[in-house]
Design a protein around this motif. Sequence first.
Motif, PDB file in Angstrom:
ATOM      1  N   GLY A  21      -2.032  -5.524   4.199  1.00  0.00           N
ATOM      2  CA  GLY A  21      -2.260  -5.521   2.748  1.00  0.00           C
ATOM      3  C   GLY A  21      -0.963  -5.408   1.976  1.00  0.00           C
ATOM      4  N   ASN A  22      -0.073  -4.537   2.420  1.00  0.00           N
ATOM      5  CA  ASN A  22       1.212  -4.382   1.744  1.00  0.00           C
ATOM      6  C   ASN A  22       2.085  -5.617   1.918  1.00  0.00           C
ATOM      7  OD1 ASN A  22       1.135  -1.804   0.437  1.00  0.00           O
ATOM      8  ND2 ASN A  22       1.129  -0.883   2.445  1.00  0.00           N
ATOM      9  N   ALA A  23       2.063  -6.228   3.100  1.00  0.00           N
ATOM     10  CA  ALA A  23       2.845  -7.438   3.338  1.00  0.00           C
ATOM     11  C   ALA A  23       2.326  -8.581   2.481  1.00  0.00           C
ATOM     12  CB  ALA A  23       2.810  -7.812   4.821  1.00  0.00           C
ATOM     13  N   TRP A  24       0.999  -8.723   2.404  1.00  0.00           N
ATOM     14  CA  TRP A  24       0.407  -9.788   1.592  1.00  0.00           C
ATOM     15  C   TRP A  24       0.775  -9.605   0.123  1.00  0.00           C
ATOM     16  CZ3 TRP A  24      -2.864  -9.914  -2.565  1.00  0.00           C
ATOM     17  CH2 TRP A  24      -3.351 -11.181  -2.918  1.00  0.00           C
ATOM     18  N   SER A  25       0.629  -8.373  -0.392  1.00  0.00           N
ATOM     19  CA  SER A  25       0.915  -8.152  -1.812  1.00  0.00           C
ATOM     20  C   SER A  25       2.382  -8.425  -2.123  1.00  0.00           C
ATOM     21  CB  SER A  25       0.504  -6.745  -2.248  1.00  0.00           C
ATOM     22  OG  SER A  25       1.315  -5.765  -1.635  1.00  0.00           O
ATOM     23  N   ALA A  26       3.288  -8.058  -1.220  1.00  0.00           N
ATOM     24  CA  ALA A  26       4.710  -8.322  -1.433  1.00  0.00           C
ATOM     25  C   ALA A  26       4.980  -9.823  -1.431  1.00  0.00           C
ATOM     26  CB  ALA A  26       5.543  -7.627  -0.359  1.00  0.00           C
ATOM     27  N   LYS A  27       4.364 -10.543  -0.513  1.00  0.00           N
ATOM     28  CA  LYS A  27       4.554 -11.995  -0.421  1.00  0.00           C
ATOM     29  C   LYS A  27       4.048 -12.698  -1.679  1.00  0.00           C
ATOM     30  CE  LYS A  27       3.620 -15.928   2.592  1.00  0.00           C
ATOM     31  NZ  LYS A  27       2.993 -16.364   3.836  1.00  0.00           N
ATOM     32  N   GLN A  28       2.980 -12.175  -2.267  1.00  0.00           N
ATOM     33  CA  GLN A  28       2.394 -12.761  -3.467  1.00  0.00           C
ATOM     34  C   GLN A  28       3.135 -12.348  -4.735  1.00  0.00           C
ATOM     35  OE1 GLN A  28      -0.048 -15.083  -3.208  1.00  0.00           O
ATOM     36  NE2 GLN A  28       0.246 -14.752  -1.027  1.00  0.00           N
ATOM     37  N   GLY A  29       4.083 -11.415  -4.599  1.00  0.00           N
ATOM     38  CA  GLY A  29       4.818 -10.931  -5.762  1.00  0.00           C
ATOM     39  C   GLY A  29       4.054  -9.884  -6.559  1.00  0.00           C
ATOM     40  N   CYS A  30       3.036  -9.315  -5.953  1.00  0.00           N
ATOM     41  CA  CYS A  30       2.247  -8.273  -6.616  1.00  0.00           C
ATOM     42  C   CYS A  30       3.040  -6.969  -6.640  1.00  0.00           C
ATOM     43  CB  CYS A  30       0.931  -8.043  -5.889  1.00  0.00           C
ATOM     44  SG  CYS A  30      -0.115  -9.496  -5.801  1.00  0.00           S
ATOM     45  N   ARG A  31       2.756  -6.163  -7.617  1.00  0.00           N
ATOM     46  CA  ARG A  31       3.445  -4.881  -7.725  1.00  0.00           C
ATOM     47  C   ARG A  31       2.440  -3.740  -7.543  1.00  0.00           C
ATOM     48  NH1 ARG A  31       8.035  -5.023 -12.291  1.00  0.00           N
ATOM     49  NH2 ARG A  31       9.411  -6.456 -11.180  1.00  0.00           N
ATOM     50  N   PHE A  32       1.971  -3.587  -6.317  1.00  0.00           N
ATOM     51  CA  PHE A  32       1.122  -2.451  -6.002  1.00  0.00           C
ATOM     52  C   PHE A  32       1.308  -2.082  -4.544  1.00  0.00           C
ATOM     53  CE2 PHE A  32      -1.768  -6.071  -5.311  1.00  0.00           C
ATOM     54  CZ  PHE A  32      -2.259  -5.801  -4.046  1.00  0.00           C
ATOM     55  N   THR A  33       0.992  -0.838  -4.238  1.00  0.00           N
ATOM     56  CA  THR A  33       1.001  -0.397  -2.854  1.00  0.00           C
ATOM     57  C   THR A  33      -0.440  -0.287  -2.384  1.00  0.00           C
ATOM     58  OG1 THR A  33       1.052   1.926  -3.501  1.00  0.00           O
ATOM     59  CG2 THR A  33       3.164   0.882  -3.069  1.00  0.00           C
ATOM     60  N   CYS A  34      -0.605  -0.318  -1.101  1.00  0.00           N
ATOM     61  CA  CYS A  34      -1.919  -0.303  -0.477  1.00  0.00           C
ATOM     62  C   CYS A  34      -1.991   0.882   0.480  1.00  0.00           C
ATOM     63  CB  CYS A  34      -2.095  -1.627   0.264  1.00  0.00           C
ATOM     64  SG  CYS A  34      -3.675  -1.819   1.065  1.00  0.00           S
ATOM     65  N   SER A  35      -3.120   1.560   0.498  1.00  0.00           N
ATOM     66  CA  SER A  35      -3.347   2.632   1.463  1.00  0.00           C
ATOM     67  C   SER A  35      -4.826   2.659   1.816  1.00  0.00           C
ATOM     68  CB  SER A  35      -2.901   3.983   0.910  1.00  0.00           C
ATOM     69  OG  SER A  35      -3.698   4.360  -0.190  1.00  0.00           O
ATOM     70  N   ALA A  36      -5.175   3.430   2.831  1.00  0.00           N
ATOM     71  CA  ALA A  36      -6.574   3.570   3.244  1.00  0.00           C
ATOM     72  C   ALA A  36      -7.113   4.908   2.752  1.00  0.00           C
ATOM     73  CB  ALA A  36      -6.691   3.480   4.759  1.00  0.00           C
ATOM     74  N   ALA A  37      -8.319   4.880   2.251  1.00  0.00           N
ATOM     75  CA  ALA A  37      -8.968   6.113   1.823  1.00  0.00           C
ATOM     76  C   ALA A  37      -9.235   6.992   3.042  1.00  0.00           C
ATOM     77  CB  ALA A  37     -10.279   5.802   1.106  1.00  0.00           C
ATOM     78  N   ALA A  38      -9.220   8.282   2.817  1.00  0.00           N
ATOM     79  CA  ALA A  38      -9.513   9.243   3.882  1.00  0.00           C
ATOM     80  C   ALA A  38     -10.515  10.260   3.365  1.00  0.00           C
ATOM     81  CB  ALA A  38      -8.235   9.938   4.333  1.00  0.00           C
ATOM     82  N   GLU A  39     -11.390  10.681   4.236  1.00  0.00           N
ATOM     83  CA  GLU A  39     -12.384  11.667   3.842  1.00  0.00           C
ATOM     84  C   GLU A  39     -11.703  12.922   3.315  1.00  0.00           C
ATOM     85  OE1 GLU A  39     -16.165  14.095   5.751  1.00  0.00           O
ATOM     86  OE2 GLU A  39     -15.387  12.330   6.771  1.00  0.00           O
TER      87      GLU A  39
END
Length: 49
Positions: free
Chosen positions: A25-43
């Motif tokens: 997700g982070n690699a895709w967003s960087a390649k697309q020029g998006c400015r967000f970080t990605c993480s997974a939710a945790a209980e």
Amino acid sequence: MKHLVLFHHEPNHSDDELDGIVALGNAWSAKQGCRFTCSAAAEGARILL
């Protein structure tokens, strides 16, 4: 900074598998020029909006 939190993921995935999905997700967003970080939710995690 914007933040994308992935949720409702497969409960049988290992931590390593989830880390890989987040990395994709982070690699895709960087390649697309998006400015967000990605993480997974945790209980039990809390996210301040």
